[in-house]
Scaffold this active site. Sequence first.
Site, PDB file in Angstrom:
ATOM      1  N   LYS A 280     -30.888  46.742  16.802  1.00 33.27           N
ATOM      2  CA  LYS A 280     -31.941  46.952  15.810  1.00 33.27           C
ATOM      3  C   LYS A 280     -32.944  47.974  16.357  1.00 33.27           C
ATOM      4  O   LYS A 280     -33.333  47.885  17.520  1.00 33.27           O
ATOM      5  CB  LYS A 280     -32.629  45.618  15.517  1.00 33.27           C
ATOM      6  CG  LYS A 280     -33.402  45.568  14.228  1.00 33.27           C
ATOM      7  CD  LYS A 280     -33.616  44.128  13.799  1.00 33.27           C
ATOM      8  CE  LYS A 280     -34.387  44.043  12.500  1.00 33.27           C
ATOM      9  NZ  LYS A 280     -34.381  42.702  11.932  1.00 33.27           N
ATOM     10  N   GLU A 392     -35.222  28.106   4.002  1.00 35.50           N
ATOM     11  CA  GLU A 392     -36.414  27.519   3.395  1.00 35.50           C
ATOM     12  C   GLU A 392     -36.167  26.092   2.923  1.00 35.50           C
ATOM     13  O   GLU A 392     -37.041  25.225   3.021  1.00 35.50           O
ATOM     14  CB  GLU A 392     -36.887  28.395   2.222  1.00 35.50           C
ATOM     15  CG  GLU A 392     -37.525  29.725   2.635  1.00 35.50           C
ATOM     16  CD  GLU A 392     -36.516  30.812   3.006  1.00 35.50           C
ATOM     17  OE1 GLU A 392     -35.297  30.573   2.874  1.00 35.50           O
ATOM     18  OE2 GLU A 392     -36.939  31.897   3.435  1.00 35.50           O
ATOM     19  N   ARG A 420     -36.743  29.120  -3.472  1.00 38.32           N
ATOM     20  CA  ARG A 420     -35.477  28.590  -2.961  1.00 38.32           C
ATOM     21  C   ARG A 420     -35.565  27.087  -2.699  1.00 38.32           C
ATOM     22  O   ARG A 420     -34.570  26.386  -2.765  1.00 38.32           O
ATOM     23  CB  ARG A 420     -35.149  29.261  -1.621  1.00 38.32           C
ATOM     24  CG  ARG A 420     -34.572  30.635  -1.724  1.00 38.32           C
ATOM     25  CD  ARG A 420     -33.084  30.567  -1.530  1.00 38.32           C
ATOM     26  NE  ARG A 420     -32.454  31.821  -1.846  1.00 38.32           N
ATOM     27  CZ  ARG A 420     -31.807  32.573  -0.976  1.00 38.32           C
ATOM     28  NH1 ARG A 420     -31.739  32.195   0.277  1.00 38.32           N
ATOM     29  NH2 ARG A 420     -31.228  33.682  -1.365  1.00 38.32           N
TER      30      ARG A 420
END
Length: 671
Positions: A280, A392, A420
């Site tokens: 990354k 979540e 969610r």
Amino acid sequence: MILEHIDSPADLRTLTPDELAVLSQEIREFIVDAVTHTGGHLGSNLGVVELTLALHRTFDSPRDLLLWDTGHQAYVHKLVTGRRDQFTHLRQEDGLSGYPSRTESEHDWIENSHASAVLSYAHGMATALELQGSERRVVAVVGDGALTGGMAYEALNNLGHSGKRVVIVLNDNGRSYAPTVSQLSLSLTHLRLSPAYVQARQRLRTLLRELPGVGELAYSGIHGLTSALREVVTPHTFFEALGIRYVGPIDGHDIGGLEQALANAAEWPGPIVVHVLTQKGRGYAPAEQDDVQRLHDVKVTASVPDPPALDGPDAPPAAPVLQNASLSVGGAEIAEDLPLTTYTHAFTRALLIHAEADPRIVAITAAMPGPTGLLPFEARFPERFVDVGIAEQHAVTAAAGMAMAGLRPVVAVYSTFFSRAFDQANLDVGLHKVPVVLVLDRAGITGDDGPSHHGVLDMALCLSIPGMTVFAPSSAPEVEAMLATALTLDGPSVIRFPKTPAPVVVPGAEGSGLNARRVREGDGSVCILAVGKMLGPAEAAARRLSDEGIDVTVWDPRVVSRPDPAMLADAAGHALVVTVEDGVRQGGAGMYLADALRLSVPLGTCPPVVTKGVPRSFLAQGRPDRILARLGLDEDGIVRTVRESLAGLQHPSELRSPVGSELPRSGETPA
Ligand SMILES: Cc1ncc(C[n+]2csc(CCOP(=O)(O)OP(=O)(O)O)c2C)c(N)n1
């Protein structure tokens, strides 16, 4: 420049390896330059340059369906599918979306940008293609972070069982926002370093050494044996137990190696994971050196709304707001030097103070400790900090379990991602009446990330949960006061606030407990109930209207779920009531308060109520203040609504056409 000549994926297929290396470099420079001007997801995109080129050279998009989980890492894909020139307007109003967008390109398929969903889409598409007898390939790119989300497992399990032909590219950079919190991820990338593996290996060595006669011989064969051990605990086993073929790990920056692996995978007649290791932030020193987030996303100062002015005639005194009673909980000094400029900062600071005094307080994040303000908590109380990954639903139910067992969990998630976990909040928390505090950041209109990231549903969702106390702070000290109250409740609560800077108010001016707050007393003509951050524009509108001789009353309802009887009684005495919120109007705070008002007075005596809020539509990206202004949810809009509504009351025939944002706008489904 090679990039200038890349207008479609076909242009990539004629390039030599050397040219591809040059192109990769050019793409990195282009992205750094673009994102520096517009803000956006930097680290993730720098990591997938070679992977994206290899994918587009191996597969034939859009004939083959190339799908990106979340979609924040699709800038390179956008660049090589003919959208180079639009990058100057990345994430701007009417500009290029920060995610795949079906209106932009035939190469884009999904644009929900909530993580962990891509494998389910892929399953569905592969099912359809198979039924149609099509040879088109489905390729899904999913990050190791996204793989921490439960939906991904539901899809993997179903893909493996059904044997659908999908190439799953696992883009493993060891990061989500922060380092990925996942045992699978550890096994995937850091197996050789993982304590369990090292210990098992060490035990094996000792055991072998101690074997009489053959010990040394066997010890020298340790490599073979540990490879076998690795096979037992590696992703190979994990994926193959689910019925999914595994290949890898592959160097995600070696285009040749990637192409070979992808081409082979394309021939596999069922689901197959190609495990790709990427870095990354690759190629950009500041990103590579950012230990926590690898510059996952970057903001541009110019596009961030200015903090509220602290001088001028209407300025509040610049007194330090935080030295008020609600903060004189033990340990205040630990948080004293945190800046207090946003609701998030106020939350961080208050949480630290309360956690210092109450060891039962634990903080939970779903892979976003930085943006939700929990990093200082993690540093201070590592053993009471839980990162569940992009999960979540699990975060909320785990919090219910913690509360049942005596803890005081505080779950900090973005408002949009809270959707969610609605079922979990409703039943696991709500039905069980457990004292979980949900802290919903980025509520309301969020801006740059477009329709998937506006947090406009939380009010409507939370107000429908029985027993849920719903707080809407209008300033930084209110966040603190509300957290203090929430932590004393026996049941569940929600504190929802926006990303925009938090107003500073006069110390002691914030409310307390579950009371509402009258911030301005008018002449009985108009009463505005302004929810959360809308209090600021409502007060400004009231000041302007008073110059016109309309003396408006303004209330800050504070606790929307339990409208204060004093507020309702006062509002009922006005000729007109206007509610203002930055969440969805249908089923939102305004309608809830209007209903409470109606029920609080004898039938037929309730004053007319105009509810202003966000229409039921998917709103594109743009600056939050401009979007709100367009919806009439700013000072001007409130002034207009009050004037027009009063005129309508005097001339009732005009009331047939409702005012302000009550009118469905284009794209809005009428209620
Ligand atoms: C349901 C949900 N929760 C949180 C987020 C916020 N978010 C966006 S990207 C991201 C990290 C994704 O990590 P990974 O899939 O590994 O992709 P990477 O950026 O590392 O390439 C998170 C947590 C989201 N998009 N969706």
